[in-house]
Design a protein around this motif. Structure first.
Motif, PDB file in Angstrom:
ATOM      1  N   UNK A  56       0.711  -0.977  -0.411  1.00  0.00           N
ATOM      2  CA  UNK A  56       0.217   0.173   0.142  1.00  0.00           C
ATOM      3  C   UNK A  56       0.872   1.280  -0.212  1.00  0.00           C
ATOM      4  N   UNK A  57       0.756   2.250  -0.580  1.00  0.00           N
ATOM      5  CA  UNK A  57       0.698   2.943  -0.863  1.00  0.00           C
ATOM      6  C   UNK A  57       0.565   4.940  -0.623  1.00  0.00           C
ATOM      7  N   UNK A  58       0.728   5.955  -0.062  1.00  0.00           N
ATOM      8  CA  UNK A  58       0.706   7.156  -0.716  1.00  0.00           C
ATOM      9  C   UNK A  58       0.030   6.869  -1.491  1.00  0.00           C
ATOM     10  N   UNK A  59      -0.978   8.279  -1.877  1.00  0.00           N
ATOM     11  CA  UNK A  59      -1.701   8.692  -3.126  1.00  0.00           C
ATOM     12  C   UNK A  59      -0.470   9.366  -3.804  1.00  0.00           C
ATOM     13  N   UNK A  60       0.794  10.201  -2.896  1.00  0.00           N
ATOM     14  CA  UNK A  60       1.240  11.381  -3.366  1.00  0.00           C
ATOM     15  C   UNK A  60       2.564  10.614  -4.760  1.00  0.00           C
ATOM     16  N   UNK A  61       2.947  11.215  -6.410  1.00  0.00           N
ATOM     17  CA  UNK A  61       3.255  10.223  -6.710  1.00  0.00           C
ATOM     18  C   UNK A  61       4.679   9.890  -6.220  1.00  0.00           C
ATOM     19  N   UNK A  62       5.549  11.140  -5.805  1.00  0.00           N
ATOM     20  CA  UNK A  62       6.042  10.504  -5.207  1.00  0.00           C
ATOM     21  C   UNK A  62       6.497   8.971  -4.575  1.00  0.00           C
TER      22      UNK A  62
END
Length: 192
Positions: A56-62
């Motif tokens: 799972x990831x943050x929605x921010x592109x980086x």
């Protein structure tokens, strides 16, 4: 267990600019760091086990770019992960895009107030670490097993506090590396 990975470097990281919720892409160093994080993760989680671990990831592109490079390096489908808005970085509000020297020059009283109480201070138009920890606590309640989490320095600090492996004052001073994996269990954390 959680496997926490901070996104790779961006140009704003290199310049010392607060990114917060700004969508800044990885730079070439950041892409190399994502691959290095994947290799470190493979040393901690056996490849056969990776299929049973949530990603799972943050929605921010980086963070998403780091996750996709990490998964590709591991031989997994790059887009085979979830995104959760609660993993987005701490908002620095109107301070985003500025360096600390710029903030100290333009807003010395608020900068000094944050220095005195980093965990509880809310930047103008932003959120405090207390706010971030509350958001992340709700996310933690949804966990049903081990997870690889690609997010941000502030998110990592808050999760380390929530899991009892660091005090709030320690976390505020901790520089979260961008090419390592932090293995977190209840009351402990180990950097790989």
């Amino acid at each position: 267990m959680l496997y926490l990975i901070r996104h790779g470097e961006t140009d704003w990281n290199r310049e010392g600019r607060l990114q917060g919720r700004r969508d800044i892409p990885l730079n070439p160093t950041g892409r190399r760091q994502a691959a290095e994080s994947a290799r470190r993760l493979a040393d901690v989680v056996p490849p056969a086990t990776l299929a049973s671990v949530a990603f799972v990831a943050s929605p921010l592109v980086r963070a998403r770019e780091t996750m996709e490079l990490l998964r590709a390096t591991l031989g997994l489908t790059p887009e085979g992960y979830a995104v959760d808005a609660r993993l987005a970085e701490l908002s620095f509000g109107r301070w985003e895009g500025l360096t600390w020297p710029e903030i100290r020059a333009a807003d010395p009283a608020r900068a000094a107030a944050r220095d005195r109480s980093t965990w509880t201070h809310t930047p103008p138009g932003g959120e405090s670490y207390v706010d971030l920890a509350e958001r992340l606590e709700r996310w933690c309640e949804t966990l049903s097993g081990d997870a690889v989490v690609v997010s941000h320095g502030g998110v990592t600090r808050a999760l380390l506090v929530l899991f009892g492996s660091m005090s709030a004052s320690e976390a505020c001073r901790f520089n979260v590396p961008q090419n390592r994996v932090c293995v977190v269990g209840e009351g402990w954390a180990e950097w790989r």
